[in-house]
Every structure is written in C-alpha cells, then in structure tokens.
Design a protein around this motif. Structure first.
Motif, mmCIF file in Angstrom:
data_model
loop_
_atom_site.group_PDB
_atom_site.id
_atom_site.type_symbol
_atom_site.label_atom_id
_atom_site.label_comp_id
_atom_site.label_asym_id
_atom_site.label_seq_id
_atom_site.Cartn_x
_atom_site.Cartn_y
_atom_site.Cartn_z
ATOM 1 N N LEU A 202 -77.614 13.796 61.527
ATOM 2 C CA LEU A 202 -77.853 12.399 61.160
ATOM 3 C C LEU A 202 -79.334 12.048 61.028
ATOM 4 C CD1 LEU A 202 -75.275 10.301 63.217
ATOM 5 C CD2 LEU A 202 -75.494 10.432 60.737
ATOM 6 N N THR A 203 -80.170 12.576 61.907
ATOM 7 C CA THR A 203 -81.576 12.163 61.937
ATOM 8 C C THR A 203 -82.283 12.346 60.599
ATOM 9 O OG1 THR A 203 -81.686 12.492 64.321
ATOM 10 C CG2 THR A 203 -83.784 12.491 63.123
ATOM 11 N N PRO A 204 -82.239 13.532 59.967
ATOM 12 C CA PRO A 204 -82.921 13.640 58.663
ATOM 13 C C PRO A 204 -82.268 12.776 57.576
ATOM 14 C CG PRO A 204 -81.854 15.729 59.259
ATOM 15 C CD PRO A 204 -81.718 14.806 60.423
ATOM 16 N N LEU A 205 -80.966 12.631 57.643
ATOM 17 C CA LEU A 205 -80.246 11.786 56.696
ATOM 18 C C LEU A 205 -80.714 10.334 56.821
ATOM 19 C CD1 LEU A 205 -77.823 11.295 54.715
ATOM 20 C CD2 LEU A 205 -76.387 11.166 56.745
ATOM 21 N N LEU A 206 -80.760 9.833 58.045
ATOM 22 C CA LEU A 206 -81.180 8.450 58.290
ATOM 23 C C LEU A 206 -82.655 8.252 57.947
ATOM 24 C CD1 LEU A 206 -79.272 7.843 61.632
ATOM 25 C CD2 LEU A 206 -78.675 6.941 59.362
ATOM 26 N N LYS A 207 -83.466 9.272 58.197
ATOM 27 C CA LYS A 207 -84.894 9.182 57.863
ATOM 28 C C LYS A 207 -85.071 8.991 56.357
ATOM 29 C CE LYS A 207 -89.280 11.570 58.297
ATOM 30 N NZ LYS A 207 -89.978 12.778 58.696
ATOM 31 N N ARG A 208 -84.334 9.786 55.555
ATOM 32 C CA ARG A 208 -84.419 9.641 54.086
ATOM 33 C C ARG A 208 -83.947 8.255 53.645
ATOM 34 N NH1 ARG A 208 -82.519 14.816 54.389
ATOM 35 N NH2 ARG A 208 -80.404 14.226 53.851
ATOM 36 N N TYR B 88 -73.515 7.699 51.398
ATOM 37 C CA TYR B 88 -72.457 6.736 51.095
ATOM 38 C C TYR B 88 -71.619 6.460 52.344
ATOM 39 C CZ TYR B 88 -68.164 4.939 48.829
ATOM 40 O OH TYR B 88 -67.061 4.196 48.464
ATOM 41 N N LEU B 89 -71.293 7.501 53.090
ATOM 42 C CA LEU B 89 -70.510 7.324 54.315
ATOM 43 C C LEU B 89 -71.266 6.447 55.316
ATOM 44 C CD1 LEU B 89 -69.092 10.929 54.825
ATOM 45 C CD2 LEU B 89 -67.970 8.955 53.740
ATOM 46 N N VAL B 90 -72.570 6.675 55.446
ATOM 47 C CA VAL B 90 -73.387 5.834 56.333
ATOM 48 C C VAL B 90 -73.351 4.387 55.850
ATOM 49 C CG1 VAL B 90 -75.751 5.347 57.130
ATOM 50 C CG2 VAL B 90 -74.899 7.713 57.111
ATOM 51 N N MET B 91 -73.496 4.194 54.550
ATOM 52 C CA MET B 91 -73.499 2.840 54.007
ATOM 53 C C MET B 91 -72.145 2.157 54.213
ATOM 54 S SD MET B 91 -76.568 2.354 53.232
ATOM 55 C CE MET B 91 -76.270 0.670 52.706
ATOM 56 N N LEU B 92 -71.049 2.894 54.101
ATOM 57 C CA LEU B 92 -69.736 2.301 54.355
ATOM 58 C C LEU B 92 -69.676 1.709 55.760
ATOM 59 C CD1 LEU B 92 -67.357 4.972 52.763
ATOM 60 C CD2 LEU B 92 -67.779 2.652 51.917
ATOM 61 N N VAL B 93 -70.219 2.439 56.732
ATOM 62 C CA VAL B 93 -70.234 1.941 58.111
ATOM 63 C C VAL B 93 -71.142 0.711 58.211
ATOM 64 C CG1 VAL B 93 -70.895 2.468 60.496
ATOM 65 C CG2 VAL B 93 -69.684 4.185 59.120
ATOM 66 N N LEU B 94 -72.320 0.782 57.611
ATOM 67 C CA LEU B 94 -73.262 -0.339 57.700
ATOM 68 C C LEU B 94 -72.780 -1.574 56.938
ATOM 69 C CD1 LEU B 94 -76.691 1.520 57.509
ATOM 70 C CD2 LEU B 94 -75.618 0.448 59.512
ATOM 71 N N TRP B 95 -72.091 -1.390 55.826
ATOM 72 C CA TRP B 95 -71.543 -2.547 55.115
ATOM 73 C C TRP B 95 -70.498 -3.245 55.966
ATOM 74 C CZ3 TRP B 95 -70.956 0.972 50.296
ATOM 75 C CH2 TRP B 95 -72.167 1.009 49.584
ATOM 76 N N GLN B 96 -69.843 -2.502 56.811
ATOM 77 C CA GLN B 96 -68.822 -3.080 57.682
ATOM 78 C C GLN B 96 -69.428 -3.682 58.945
ATOM 79 O OE1 GLN B 96 -65.723 -0.278 58.622
ATOM 80 N NE2 GLN B 96 -64.730 -1.659 60.051
ATOM 81 N N LEU C 208 -72.545 5.903 65.195
ATOM 82 C CA LEU C 208 -72.443 6.373 63.819
ATOM 83 C C LEU C 208 -71.996 7.839 63.787
ATOM 84 C CD1 LEU C 208 -72.909 5.663 60.814
ATOM 85 C CD2 LEU C 208 -75.259 6.466 61.105
ATOM 86 N N GLY C 209 -72.583 8.649 64.643
ATOM 87 C CA GLY C 209 -72.204 10.054 64.724
ATOM 88 C C GLY C 209 -70.742 10.227 65.072
ATOM 89 N N LYS C 210 -70.265 9.411 65.986
ATOM 90 C CA LYS C 210 -68.856 9.491 66.381
ATOM 91 C C LYS C 210 -67.940 9.094 65.218
ATOM 92 C CE LYS C 210 -65.686 8.071 70.006
ATOM 93 N NZ LYS C 210 -65.492 7.326 71.234
ATOM 94 N N LEU C 211 -68.297 8.026 64.517
ATOM 95 C CA LEU C 211 -67.483 7.556 63.392
ATOM 96 C C LEU C 211 -67.449 8.566 62.243
ATOM 97 C CD1 LEU C 211 -68.609 3.824 63.305
ATOM 98 C CD2 LEU C 211 -66.304 4.654 63.844
ATOM 99 N N LEU C 212 -68.572 9.238 62.002
ATOM 100 C CA LEU C 212 -68.681 10.155 60.862
ATOM 101 C C LEU C 212 -68.474 11.621 61.248
ATOM 102 C CD1 LEU C 212 -71.724 8.625 58.931
ATOM 103 C CD2 LEU C 212 -69.274 8.188 58.619
ATOM 104 N N TRP C 213 -68.237 11.886 62.514
ATOM 105 C CA TRP C 213 -68.045 13.256 62.989
ATOM 106 C C TRP C 213 -69.289 14.104 62.713
ATOM 107 C CZ3 TRP C 213 -63.327 15.242 65.145
ATOM 108 C CH2 TRP C 213 -62.318 14.284 65.250
ATOM 109 N N LEU C 214 -70.475 13.525 62.936
ATOM 110 C CA LEU C 214 -71.736 14.229 62.715
ATOM 111 C C LEU C 214 -72.590 14.167 63.975
ATOM 112 C CD1 LEU C 214 -72.648 12.821 59.181
ATOM 113 C CD2 LEU C 214 -71.732 15.093 59.704
ATOM 114 N N ASP C 215 -73.347 15.230 64.249
ATOM 115 C CA ASP C 215 -74.230 15.209 65.413
ATOM 116 C C ASP C 215 -75.578 14.600 65.035
ATOM 117 O OD1 ASP C 215 -75.888 17.239 64.266
ATOM 118 O OD2 ASP C 215 -74.589 18.786 65.109
ATOM 119 N N SER C 216 -76.371 14.276 66.039
ATOM 120 C CA SER C 216 -77.648 13.603 65.776
ATOM 121 C C SER C 216 -78.609 14.503 65.003
ATOM 122 C CB SER C 216 -78.282 13.120 67.077
ATOM 123 O OG SER C 216 -78.590 14.215 67.918
ATOM 124 N N GLY C 217 -78.492 15.822 65.156
ATOM 125 C CA GLY C 217 -79.339 16.736 64.394
ATOM 126 C C GLY C 217 -79.075 16.671 62.900
#
Length: 143
Positions: A67-73, A39-47, A56-65
């Motif tokens: 984010l990567t599996p999350l984005l893959k799903r 949902y947090l990813v979608m909030l950024v993408l809707w904007q 995206l990692g900077k906005l959500l305070w998440l590292d690429s490790g």
C-alpha cells in the motif's frame, strides 16, 4: 495424479478470470488515469472519505508494504493525502482530496461498462461475487 492436472485446479480459473477482468477494466481506468489498484483505493475513499492504512489494507487484502508506494503515488497525483494521527503516530490516516472526489463523477459509468463487457446476466455476476466473498471470509476465519 488427476489432482495435478491444470484443468482440475481451483486456483487457475480464478487467476485467469482475475487477469481477464482486470484487462477489461484497463481502458476505462486509463481514461481517468488510474491503475486497477488505485481504483480499488478510490472506491474505498469515495465511500468513506477517510480511512487508516491498516483499515484500507484489511479491506483490500493488501499489506502496508504494498500500500505505501501505491498511496505515495496517489498522493503525488493529488488524489489523497496521508497524515499521521495526532493521538497515535503509528496510525496513518488517508483522506480523499477534492481532485479525488471529483474523479468519482468520471468513474460512475465503469461498473455498468464492466457488466456489459462480461456478457453475462447480473444474477450470475452477483452470485459469483457472493460465493467468492464467502470463500474469502472462510479463509480469514481459518488464519
């Protein structure tokens, strides 16, 4: 030893509230088949519609490790696509899909439902949000 009592910790009520709020979101997000991080990813993408993994990692305070599996799903569910930049192959762009855009309509009622479930007035919620943002910005400056 007062400083080591649970009730004197700043971190605990923030942690507990975060868990409670996430639990309040869960049934609303299940209706649109998203997890809270999705949902947090979608909030950024809707904007923004397009964003780099780094941004995206900077906005959500998440590292690429994380984010990567999350984005893959999410890509497997056809909510977004990931493409390497043509000018710099180290950069991965995230683009919202048509299905991802359509999901926005179903999500429109979620913020109001959450505010209502928290049973507090909007001014208190906005004040708390602003205070937390301020603290987060200070922690970033100190790194």
């Amino acid at each position: 030893m007062e400083s080591l009592k649970l009730e004197n910790q700043l971190c605990f009520p923030i942690y507990a509230l975060s868990r409670q709020i996430t639990a309040i979101y869960r049934p609303h997000l299940e209706l649109i088949e998203l997890t809270y991080p999705q949902y947090l990813v979608m909030l950024v993408l809707w904007q923004k519609e397009t964003v780099t993994v780094k941004e995206l990692g900077k906005l959500l305070w998440l590292d690429s490790g994380t984010l990567t599996p999350l984005l893959k799903r999410m890509e497997e569910n056809k909510l977004l696509s990931r493409n390497r930049s043509e000018t710099d192959e180290r950069v991965v762009n995230i683009l919202i899909s048509g299905k991802g855009k359509a999901l926005k309509e179903q999500a429109l009622a979620i913020p109001d439902a959450i505010k209502n479930a928290l049973a507090t007035d909007e001014d208190q919620l906005f004040s708390l949000r602003d205070q937390l943002k301020q603290i987060l910005s200070l922690t970033t400056e100190n790194k």
